[in-house]
Design a protein around this motif. Structure first.
Motif, PDB file in Angstrom:
ATOM      1  N   ALA A  22       0.838  -1.203   0.000  1.00 28.87           N
ATOM      2  CA  ALA A  22       0.000   0.000   0.000  1.00 28.87           C
ATOM      3  C   ALA A  22       0.872   1.252   0.000  1.00 28.87           C
ATOM      4  O   ALA A  22       2.032   1.227   0.403  1.00 28.87           O
ATOM      5  N   TYR A  23       0.296   2.343  -0.459  1.00 27.29           N
ATOM      6  CA  TYR A  23       0.974   3.636  -0.407  1.00 27.29           C
ATOM      7  C   TYR A  23       0.726   4.253   0.974  1.00 27.29           C
ATOM      8  O   TYR A  23      -0.192   3.866   1.692  1.00 27.29           O
ATOM      9  N   MET A  24       1.554   5.223   1.344  1.00 26.63           N
ATOM     10  CA  MET A  24       1.456   5.847   2.660  1.00 26.63           C
ATOM     11  C   MET A  24       0.076   6.445   2.907  1.00 26.63           C
ATOM     12  O   MET A  24      -0.471   6.338   4.000  1.00 26.63           O
ATOM     13  N   GLU A  25      -0.496   7.073   1.888  1.00 29.02           N
ATOM     14  CA  GLU A  25      -1.813   7.689   2.041  1.00 29.02           C
ATOM     15  C   GLU A  25      -2.858   6.639   2.394  1.00 29.02           C
ATOM     16  O   GLU A  25      -3.741   6.875   3.235  1.00 29.02           O
ATOM     17  N   GLU A  26      -2.762   5.460   1.766  1.00 34.84           N
ATOM     18  CA  GLU A  26      -3.700   4.374   2.056  1.00 34.84           C
ATOM     19  C   GLU A  26      -3.461   3.831   3.464  1.00 34.84           C
ATOM     20  O   GLU A  26      -4.416   3.520   4.198  1.00 34.84           O
ATOM     21  N   ALA A  27      -2.204   3.712   3.844  1.00 33.93           N
ATOM     22  CA  ALA A  27      -1.859   3.183   5.166  1.00 33.93           C
ATOM     23  C   ALA A  27      -2.399   4.082   6.274  1.00 33.93           C
ATOM     24  O   ALA A  27      -2.896   3.593   7.301  1.00 33.93           O
ATOM     25  N   GLU A  28      -2.313   5.389   6.090  1.00 34.13           N
ATOM     26  CA  GLU A  28      -2.808   6.329   7.103  1.00 34.13           C
ATOM     27  C   GLU A  28      -4.309   6.141   7.343  1.00 34.13           C
ATOM     28  O   GLU A  28      -4.775   6.163   8.483  1.00 34.13           O
ATOM     29  N   ILE A  29      -5.053   5.933   6.263  1.00 30.94           N
ATOM     30  CA  ILE A  29      -6.512   5.746   6.379  1.00 30.94           C
ATOM     31  C   ILE A  29      -6.828   4.435   7.089  1.00 30.94           C
ATOM     32  O   ILE A  29      -7.669   4.387   8.007  1.00 30.94           O
ATOM     33  N   LEU A  30      -6.146   3.348   6.680  1.00 34.11           N
ATOM     34  CA  LEU A  30      -6.388   2.032   7.281  1.00 34.11           C
ATOM     35  C   LEU A  30      -6.042   2.024   8.771  1.00 34.11           C
ATOM     36  O   LEU A  30      -6.780   1.466   9.593  1.00 34.11           O
TER      37      LEU A  30
END
Length: 274
Positions: free
Chosen positions: A53-61
């Motif tokens: 995953a990209y960092m932006e996706e990781a932050e949301i998860l």
């Protein structure tokens, strides 16, 4: 009377001791409750799988789980997408307390550029080892006539000859041009006088000859504007393919007007090789 006073004192002491015990018990209970609340004892979150995953996706998860990301390292892995997560701590599906960080290692967002090492005049095996150690690969070896066998003469990247120091993306492949001894083909030495270094080098290689030593005019030294004012063998000479061509450079335009036979070689000149 004395017995009554003694009993009163004893009762007073016992009451104070019991009160102290109760007070300490209450304080201990309050302390443990506060610690449990502060550390959120018993509250655990399952860590999602963030790899790929990209960092932006990781932050949301992670935010959905009451967690947050913390990048601890960046690497470059050619087989992974740039900017994606390649490793995480704790591992996926592990449980950690609420409002805790998940440590991440991400793949670099840009491919690292590697400076081509100077491998000319090394054996093909040595050159391959040097390139591999620097993060580059050798996809093929091209043999050409030369005065010396089994030594690297040139390096090509995507079909183009490149000098040492050229930046190449890490993991890319190059072709080594290796000598196989002087050939039988006869070559007319091209005119190199007046050419800049890289143009002269390309002209030499295109003529099936080998770039040799470079000599710099003592007065001007190495300069990005230098050009050839003398060459050996001279233009028009007929030589065998693979013959080495040595060049003399200067920034003094007056030297271009001199006859090559009149060129002076100074013993303490700087000397380099292509």
């Amino acid at each position: 009377m004395k017995n009554f006073q003694k009993k009163s004192i004893i009762l007073f002491i016992i009451k104070n001791i019991l009160a102290a015990i109760v007070l300490v018990t209450i304080l201990i209970w309050i302390t443990f409750r506060a610690i449990d609340k502060y550390t959120e004892h018993g509250v655990a979150e399952k860590v999602p799988d963030l790899r790929g995953a990209y960092m932006e996706e990781a932050e949301i998860l992670l935010a959905a789980q009451g967690l947050y990301p913390k990048v601890i390292d960046s690497v470059f892995m050619r087989d992974k997408k740039l900017g994606t997560i390649v490793e995480q701590i704790p591992q996926p599906n592990a449980t950690i307390k609420h409002n805790r960080p998940v440590y991440l290692i991400i793949n670099s967002r840009e491919v690292r550029q590697i400076a081509l090492p100077a491998v000319n005049d090394f054996s093909s095996r040595q050159a391959s080892s040097m390139l591999k150690a620097g993060g580059l690969n050798v996809d093929s070896i091209e043999y050409v006539p030369s005065e010396y066998k089994d030594l690297v003469i040139d390096v090509k990247y995507r079909g183009e000859s490149i000098p040492a120091g050229t930046k190449i993306p890490e993991g890319e492949s190059v072709t080594l041009v290796v000598g196989q001894g002087r050939g039988t083909e006869k070559i007319i030495v091209p005119k190199l006088k007046g050419l800049m270094m890289e143009d002269a080098r390309m002209e030499i290689v295109a003529s099936s000859l080998i770039p040799g030593a470079m000599h710099y005019d003592e007065k001007t030294g190495a300069n990005e504007d230098y050009f050839v004012y003398r060459q050996e063998p001279m233009e028009g000479n007929i030589v065998s393919s693979g013959t080495t061509v040595n060049l003399w450079f200067t920034t003094d335009t007056l030297l271009l007007k001199q006859n090559e036979h009149q060129g002076t070689y100074i013993n303490n000149q700087d000397e380099e090789f292509f």
